[in-house]
Scaffold this motif. Structure first.
Motif, PDB file in Angstrom:
ATOM      1  N   ASN A 122       0.852  -1.186   0.000  1.00  0.00           N
ATOM      2  CA  ASN A 122       0.000   0.000   0.000  1.00  0.00           C
ATOM      3  C   ASN A 122       0.888   1.236   0.000  1.00  0.00           C
ATOM      4  N   ALA A 123       0.490   2.209  -0.770  1.00  0.00           N
ATOM      5  CA  ALA A 123       1.201   3.487  -0.789  1.00  0.00           C
ATOM      6  C   ALA A 123       0.171   4.598  -0.677  1.00  0.00           C
ATOM      7  N   VAL A 124       0.495   5.596   0.144  1.00  0.00           N
ATOM      8  CA  VAL A 124      -0.421   6.709   0.367  1.00  0.00           C
ATOM      9  C   VAL A 124       0.353   8.010   0.145  1.00  0.00           C
TER      10      VAL A 124
ATOM     11  N   LYS B 224       3.810  13.060   4.494  1.00  0.00           N
ATOM     12  CA  LYS B 224       2.736  13.059   3.495  1.00  0.00           C
ATOM     13  C   LYS B 224       2.822  11.883   2.529  1.00  0.00           C
ATOM     14  N   ASN B 225       3.988  11.264   2.378  1.00  0.00           N
ATOM     15  CA  ASN B 225       4.133  10.079   1.531  1.00  0.00           C
ATOM     16  C   ASN B 225       4.644   8.931   2.392  1.00  0.00           C
ATOM     17  N   PHE B 226       3.916   7.823   2.371  1.00  0.00           N
ATOM     18  CA  PHE B 226       4.376   6.657   3.116  1.00  0.00           C
ATOM     19  C   PHE B 226       3.828   5.403   2.448  1.00  0.00           C
TER      20      PHE B 226
ATOM     21  N   SER C  12       3.361  -5.927   3.304  1.00  0.00           N
ATOM     22  CA  SER C  12       3.195  -7.053   4.218  1.00  0.00           C
ATOM     23  C   SER C  12       3.158  -8.343   3.413  1.00  0.00           C
ATOM     24  N   THR C  13       3.639  -9.393   4.028  1.00  0.00           N
ATOM     25  CA  THR C  13       3.631 -10.705   3.387  1.00  0.00           C
ATOM     26  C   THR C  13       2.953 -11.698   4.305  1.00  0.00           C
ATOM     27  N   GLY C  14       2.462 -12.758   3.713  1.00  0.00           N
ATOM     28  CA  GLY C  14       1.827 -13.808   4.492  1.00  0.00           C
ATOM     29  C   GLY C  14       2.124 -15.171   3.900  1.00  0.00           C
ATOM     30  N   PHE C  15       2.126 -16.175   4.734  1.00  0.00           N
ATOM     31  CA  PHE C  15       2.369 -17.546   4.317  1.00  0.00           C
ATOM     32  C   PHE C  15       1.427 -18.434   5.110  1.00  0.00           C
ATOM     33  N   VAL C  16       0.545 -19.143   4.408  1.00  0.00           N
ATOM     34  CA  VAL C  16      -0.422 -20.011   5.074  1.00  0.00           C
ATOM     35  C   VAL C  16      -0.305 -21.399   4.466  1.00  0.00           C
TER      36      VAL C  16
END
Length: 183
Positions: free
Chosen positions: A74-76, A155-157, A161-165
């Motif tokens: 995600n980038a905002v 103002k920019n961030f 995230s990663t996941g493993f199931v």
């Protein structure tokens, strides 16, 4: 009115046309007719698509045994930074420090000197008042010099995230799904 000669002539022309049209057509063998039927029959095409769909469902159900890896990013970008302005708090407590630092009278301050605190455990009022006033004025200066407008978020961030199931035990759900798909 059609006369006998005319009808015979028309019959002759019709027969010749029929004979020549049959000569241009080829006779089909059973194998050729079967091949054309398999290619052009919509019922057979539907059945083949259903078989393909069942094969894909079976592959999907077998995939339930495999681990799932996911990555989210995600980038905002905001128009301005997000900040918290605490200057009203500073403006509210600065007069208190200044007033008590200049006019307060204090007593009962414990003696911090270990050599004399057994003789005089509490400092006299004039020394107590001076020590407390000095500390209050020092604290007032620190408050006045501090930055009370804090940036909470640039103002920019962005975040990643990663996941493993990997399903280790699902109570037989995966096995049942595979059995249902193979039927």
């Amino acid at each position: 009115m059609i006369t006998g000669k005319t009808s015979t002539t028309l019959f002759f022309i019709f027969t010749v046309l029929l004979a020549t049209s049959q000569e241009n057509q080829q006779l089909l063998t059973f194998k050729d007719a079967l091949r054309i039927m398999e290619i052009q029959n919509p019922a057979i095409k539907r059945a083949q698509k259903q078989i393909e769909q069942q094969e894909f469902e079976l592959k999907e159900k077998r995939g339930l045994y495999l681990p799932v890896v996911s990555i989210n990013a995600n980038a905002v970008s905001m128009s301005d930074m997000l900040h918290l302005d605490l200057n009203p708090v500073k403006d509210a407590i600065t007069p208190l420090y200044n007033t008590l630092g200049n006019y307060g009278v204090f007593s009962g301050v414990p003696n911090p000197d270990p050599a004399t605190n057994s003789v005089t455990p509490i400092l006299p009022d004039n020394i107590s008042t001076k020590i407390v006033r000095d500390k209050l004025l020092e604290g007032g200066e620190q408050i006045a010099n501090a930055d009370w407008d804090k940036v909470i978020q640039e103002k920019n961030f962005a975040s990643v995230s990663t996941g493993f199931v990997w399903p280790v035990f699902t109570g037989g759900k995966i096995k049942s799904a595979n059995q249902a798909a193979s039927v």
